[in-house]
Design a protein around this motif. Structure first.
Motif, PDB file in Angstrom:
ATOM      1  N   TYR A 134       8.954  12.700  -3.392  1.00 62.66           N
ATOM      2  CA  TYR A 134       9.628  12.052  -4.790  1.00 62.66           C
ATOM      3  C   TYR A 134       8.734  11.601  -5.759  1.00 62.66           C
ATOM      4  CZ  TYR A 134      10.200   9.984   0.738  1.00 62.66           C
ATOM      5  OH  TYR A 134      10.614   9.529   1.649  1.00 62.66           O
ATOM      6  N   GLU A 135       9.607  11.543  -6.393  1.00 60.35           N
ATOM      7  CA  GLU A 135       8.364  11.155  -7.975  1.00 60.35           C
ATOM      8  C   GLU A 135       9.655   9.916  -8.672  1.00 60.35           C
ATOM      9  OE1 GLU A 135      10.933  14.726  -9.931  1.00 60.35           O
ATOM     10  OE2 GLU A 135       9.616  16.504  -8.664  1.00 60.35           O
ATOM     11  N   GLY A 136       9.161   9.909  -9.632  1.00 58.33           N
ATOM     12  CA  GLY A 136       9.206   8.112 -10.365  1.00 58.33           C
ATOM     13  C   GLY A 136       9.088   7.257  -9.326  1.00 58.33           C
ATOM     14  N   TYR A 137       9.160   5.960  -9.076  1.00 61.12           N
ATOM     15  CA  TYR A 137       8.909   4.654  -8.279  1.00 61.12           C
ATOM     16  C   TYR A 137       9.538   4.022  -6.906  1.00 61.12           C
ATOM     17  CZ  TYR A 137       8.076  -0.100  -7.942  1.00 61.12           C
ATOM     18  OH  TYR A 137       7.590  -1.327  -7.054  1.00 61.12           O
ATOM     19  N   GLY A 138       8.482   4.561  -6.045  1.00 59.48           N
ATOM     20  CA  GLY A 138       9.500   3.882  -4.355  1.00 59.48           C
ATOM     21  C   GLY A 138       8.921   5.201  -3.186  1.00 59.48           C
ATOM     22  N   ALA A 139       8.884   4.400  -2.324  1.00 54.14           N
ATOM     23  CA  ALA A 139       8.919   5.380  -0.535  1.00 54.14           C
ATOM     24  C   ALA A 139       8.053   6.224  -0.580  1.00 54.14           C
ATOM     25  CB  ALA A 139      10.349   5.246  -1.020  1.00 54.14           C
ATOM     26  N   GLU A 140       7.243   6.454  -1.525  1.00 55.94           N
ATOM     27  CA  GLU A 140       5.897   7.259  -0.923  1.00 55.94           C
ATOM     28  C   GLU A 140       5.104   6.382   0.038  1.00 55.94           C
ATOM     29  OE1 GLU A 140       3.828   5.851  -4.443  1.00 55.94           O
ATOM     30  OE2 GLU A 140       5.667   6.294  -4.424  1.00 55.94           O
ATOM     31  N   ASP A 141       4.939   5.011  -0.457  1.00 55.62           N
ATOM     32  CA  ASP A 141       3.916   4.986   0.810  1.00 55.62           C
ATOM     33  C   ASP A 141       4.450   5.223   1.828  1.00 55.62           C
ATOM     34  OD1 ASP A 141       2.900   3.898  -2.452  1.00 55.62           O
ATOM     35  OD2 ASP A 141       2.262   1.950  -1.252  1.00 55.62           O
ATOM     36  N   THR A 142       5.524   3.979   2.454  1.00 57.72           N
ATOM     37  CA  THR A 142       6.298   3.981   3.659  1.00 57.72           C
ATOM     38  C   THR A 142       6.313   5.251   4.280  1.00 57.72           C
ATOM     39  OG1 THR A 142       7.574   1.864   2.840  1.00 57.72           O
ATOM     40  CG2 THR A 142       7.563   3.016   4.781  1.00 57.72           C
ATOM     41  N   ASP A 143       6.212   6.320   3.042  1.00 60.93           N
ATOM     42  CA  ASP A 143       6.975   7.804   4.115  1.00 60.93           C
ATOM     43  C   ASP A 143       5.530   8.141   4.804  1.00 60.93           C
ATOM     44  OD1 ASP A 143       8.748   9.949   3.840  1.00 60.93           O
ATOM     45  OD2 ASP A 143       6.883  10.609   3.788  1.00 60.93           O
ATOM     46  N   LEU A 144       4.216   8.038   3.790  1.00 57.18           N
ATOM     47  CA  LEU A 144       2.913   8.029   4.441  1.00 57.18           C
ATOM     48  C   LEU A 144       2.493   7.483   5.212  1.00 57.18           C
ATOM     49  CD1 LEU A 144       0.510   9.898   3.484  1.00 57.18           C
ATOM     50  CD2 LEU A 144      -0.864   7.056   2.827  1.00 57.18           C
ATOM     51  N   ALA A 145       2.908   5.988   5.680  1.00 53.61           N
ATOM     52  CA  ALA A 145       2.645   5.388   6.660  1.00 53.61           C
ATOM     53  C   ALA A 145       3.493   5.609   7.960  1.00 53.61           C
ATOM     54  CB  ALA A 145       3.055   4.268   6.375  1.00 53.61           C
ATOM     55  N   TRP A 146       4.818   6.054   7.986  1.00 56.69           N
ATOM     56  CA  TRP A 146       5.522   6.666   8.517  1.00 56.69           C
ATOM     57  C   TRP A 146       4.820   8.116   9.216  1.00 56.69           C
ATOM     58  CZ3 TRP A 146      11.162   4.857   9.718  1.00 56.69           C
ATOM     59  CH2 TRP A 146      11.081   3.261   9.487  1.00 56.69           C
ATOM     60  N   THR A 147       4.486   8.943   8.344  1.00 60.34           N
ATOM     61  CA  THR A 147       4.002  10.720   8.756  1.00 60.34           C
ATOM     62  C   THR A 147       3.195  10.020  10.327  1.00 60.34           C
ATOM     63  OG1 THR A 147       4.815  11.330   6.395  1.00 60.34           O
ATOM     64  CG2 THR A 147       3.024  12.258   7.836  1.00 60.34           C
ATOM     65  N   ALA A 148       2.167   9.350   9.652  1.00 63.01           N
ATOM     66  CA  ALA A 148       0.765   9.231   9.832  1.00 63.01           C
ATOM     67  C   ALA A 148       1.222   8.344  11.403  1.00 63.01           C
ATOM     68  CB  ALA A 148       0.173   7.486   9.255  1.00 63.01           C
ATOM     69  N   ARG A 149       2.608   7.314  11.206  1.00 64.04           N
ATOM     70  CA  ARG A 149       2.244   7.182  12.830  1.00 64.04           C
ATOM     71  C   ARG A 149       2.978   8.634  13.516  1.00 64.04           C
ATOM     72  NH1 ARG A 149       7.048   2.191  12.432  1.00 64.04           N
ATOM     73  NH2 ARG A 149       8.085   3.725  11.882  1.00 64.04           N
ATOM     74  N   ALA A 150       4.496   9.032  13.208  1.00 65.05           N
ATOM     75  CA  ALA A 150       5.138   9.916  13.581  1.00 65.05           C
ATOM     76  C   ALA A 150       3.324  11.113  14.015  1.00 65.05           C
ATOM     77  CB  ALA A 150       5.768  10.655  12.987  1.00 65.05           C
ATOM     78  N   ALA A 151       2.194  11.348  13.565  1.00 63.63           N
ATOM     79  CA  ALA A 151       1.301  11.773  14.242  1.00 63.63           C
ATOM     80  C   ALA A 151       0.234  11.114  15.177  1.00 63.63           C
ATOM     81  CB  ALA A 151       0.712  12.606  12.582  1.00 63.63           C
ATOM     82  N   GLY A 152       0.667  10.232  14.874  1.00 67.82           N
ATOM     83  CA  GLY A 152      -0.175   9.322  15.988  1.00 67.82           C
ATOM     84  C   GLY A 152      -1.523   8.994  15.529  1.00 67.82           C
ATOM     85  N   VAL A 153      -1.482   8.777  14.489  1.00 68.89           N
ATOM     86  CA  VAL A 153      -2.926   8.378  13.601  1.00 68.89           C
ATOM     87  C   VAL A 153      -2.989   7.164  14.042  1.00 68.89           C
ATOM     88  CG1 VAL A 153      -3.811   8.195  11.259  1.00 68.89           C
ATOM     89  CG2 VAL A 153      -2.631  10.551  12.274  1.00 68.89           C
ATOM     90  N   GLU A 154      -4.154   6.541  14.066  1.00 70.53           N
ATOM     91  CA  GLU A 154      -3.850   5.035  14.190  1.00 70.53           C
ATOM     92  C   GLU A 154      -3.912   5.067  12.922  1.00 70.53           C
ATOM     93  OE1 GLU A 154      -6.156   2.419  16.968  1.00 70.53           O
ATOM     94  OE2 GLU A 154      -7.590   2.820  16.073  1.00 70.53           O
ATOM     95  N   MET A 155      -3.634   3.592  12.673  1.00 71.45           N
ATOM     96  CA  MET A 155      -3.756   2.504  11.274  1.00 71.45           C
ATOM     97  C   MET A 155      -4.226   1.332  11.940  1.00 71.45           C
ATOM     98  SD  MET A 155      -1.051   1.800   7.973  1.00 71.45           S
ATOM     99  CE  MET A 155      -0.306  -0.136   8.757  1.00 71.45           C
ATOM    100  N   ARG A 156      -5.707   0.656  11.113  1.00 71.57           N
ATOM    101  CA  ARG A 156      -6.750  -0.356  11.248  1.00 71.57           C
ATOM    102  C   ARG A 156      -6.689  -1.056   9.488  1.00 71.57           C
ATOM    103  NH1 ARG A 156      -8.230   0.022  16.368  1.00 71.57           N
ATOM    104  NH2 ARG A 156      -9.789  -1.552  15.918  1.00 71.57           N
ATOM    105  N   TRP A 157      -6.303  -2.548  10.255  1.00 70.36           N
ATOM    106  CA  TRP A 157      -7.072  -3.195   8.882  1.00 70.36           C
ATOM    107  C   TRP A 157      -8.377  -3.509   8.748  1.00 70.36           C
ATOM    108  CZ3 TRP A 157      -2.441  -3.312   6.229  1.00 70.36           C
ATOM    109  CH2 TRP A 157      -1.280  -3.340   7.665  1.00 70.36           C
ATOM    110  N   VAL A 158      -8.554  -4.034   7.600  1.00 70.66           N
ATOM    111  CA  VAL A 158     -10.285  -4.098   7.712  1.00 70.66           C
ATOM    112  C   VAL A 158     -10.520  -4.428   6.934  1.00 70.66           C
ATOM    113  CG1 VAL A 158     -12.847  -2.727   6.497  1.00 70.66           C
ATOM    114  CG2 VAL A 158     -10.714  -0.858   7.213  1.00 70.66           C
ATOM    115  N   GLY A 159     -11.234  -5.876   7.919  1.00 75.10           N
ATOM    116  CA  GLY A 159     -11.411  -6.869   6.553  1.00 75.10           C
ATOM    117  C   GLY A 159     -12.851  -6.818   5.811  1.00 75.10           C
ATOM    118  N   GLY A 160     -12.973  -6.644   4.568  1.00 78.36           N
ATOM    119  CA  GLY A 160     -14.614  -7.312   3.653  1.00 78.36           C
ATOM    120  C   GLY A 160     -13.739  -6.164   2.292  1.00 78.36           C
ATOM    121  N   ALA A 161     -13.052  -5.450   2.853  1.00 76.03           N
ATOM    122  CA  ALA A 161     -12.694  -4.230   2.429  1.00 76.03           C
ATOM    123  C   ALA A 161     -11.474  -5.082   0.768  1.00 76.03           C
ATOM    124  CB  ALA A 161     -12.326  -2.886   2.751  1.00 76.03           C
TER     125      ALA A 161
END
Length: 271
Positions: free
Chosen positions: A183-210
């Motif tokens: 990815y170069e320029g604007y857009g999509a790298e965020d969602t790609d990282l999240a989908w890569t994490a999900r595919a790898a079985g990495v949990e995502m957690r919402w953090v209160g106070g941060a």
């Protein structure tokens, strides 16, 4: 927990970076500070004291935001960081951001951690960390939890991930593999990282106070100046995952007659 705060920067956001530096100095104790500059030429002048400064020039198609973050993360790990906190150059850290991320990382070291982001109005120009608690108004499209609480994201909520503010341990970062270099320029790298994490079985957690606070700058909706980047990076994402990201913007461009789908691929009308 030795913590690194990582920011990708450019001259276009120098005012935002200066304000971020001032507020970060108030809320941070012993941190590894890494700034990756994405402009064609490296930053001029004397580097910010105590900061690891990297230069990641643009690729042929635009700024390499993901690669800048990847290299900054590697430098932070080499410097002994035990927690990587990624903070967009437009964002100011709340008084408890680092404390909340550290606490969540102790409890969930194998998760990618995401705090809430408040978008500041044009008239809101906080200069100190003490100004920020009065401005908390988290973006309504993302979960916002009470301080000291965390919650595992659902599979569908990985689409809500933003790289404006997030944290991971080095081991989890290595497991995800960082941002995809395509990815170069604007857009999509965020969602790609999240989908890569999900595919790898990495949990995502919402953090209160941060809480992070996105400083105002002019925007257009949809972002017409990034149309070609969105089409190109969206096609890269589609090739990797079989789905198009940034659907709301694509629909808006299509409604305006600027793009159309051909054989499942979004292209400029008449191209």
């Amino acid at each position: 927990m030795r913590t690194a705060v990582i920011t990708v920067a450019s001259r276009a956001r120098s005012e935002h970076l200066s304000r971020q530096r001032r507020v970060l100095a108030e809320v941070a104790d012993d941190i590894v500070r890494v700034e990756a500059w994405l402009d064609e030429s490296p930053p001029s002048g004397i580097p910010d004291a105590g900061t690891l400064t990297l230069h990641v020039p643009p690729g042929p198609l635009g700024l390499r935001v993901g690669e800048g973050r990847n290299r900054a993360a590697a430098a932070a790990v080499d410097a002994g960081a035990e927690l990587l906190v990624f903070l967009d150059v437009d964002c100011l850290p709340g008084e408890e951001l680092l404390t909340a991320y550290r606490s969540a990382a102790h409890a969930h070291p194998e998760a990618i951690l995401a705090g809430a982001v408040t978008y500041l109005a044009s008239v809101q120009r906080p200069e100190t960390a003490a100004d920020l608690p009065f401005l908390i108004r988290p973006h309504r499209a993302r979960p916002a939890l009470p301080a000291r609480e965390t919650r595992a994201a659902t599979a569908a909520e990985y689409d809500l991930f933003w790289s404006l503010s997030f944290a991971v341990t080095p081991a989890t970062w290595e497991r995800i593999g960082g941002f995809h270099a395509g990815y170069e320029g604007y857009g999509a790298e965020d969602t790609d990282l999240a989908w890569t994490a999900r595919a790898a079985g990495v949990e995502m957690r919402w953090v209160g106070g941060a809480d992070a606070f996105h400083q105002w700058h002019p925007v257009s909706s949809p972002p017409w100046q990034h149309l070609d980047d969105i089409l190109r990076n969206g096609a890269t994402f589609h090739a990797r995952w079989g789905s198009w990201p940034m659907g709301g913007w694509l629909d808006a461009f299509a409604a305006a007659g600027a793009i159309e789908q051909r054989d499942g691929v979004w292209v400029r009308t008449g191209a």
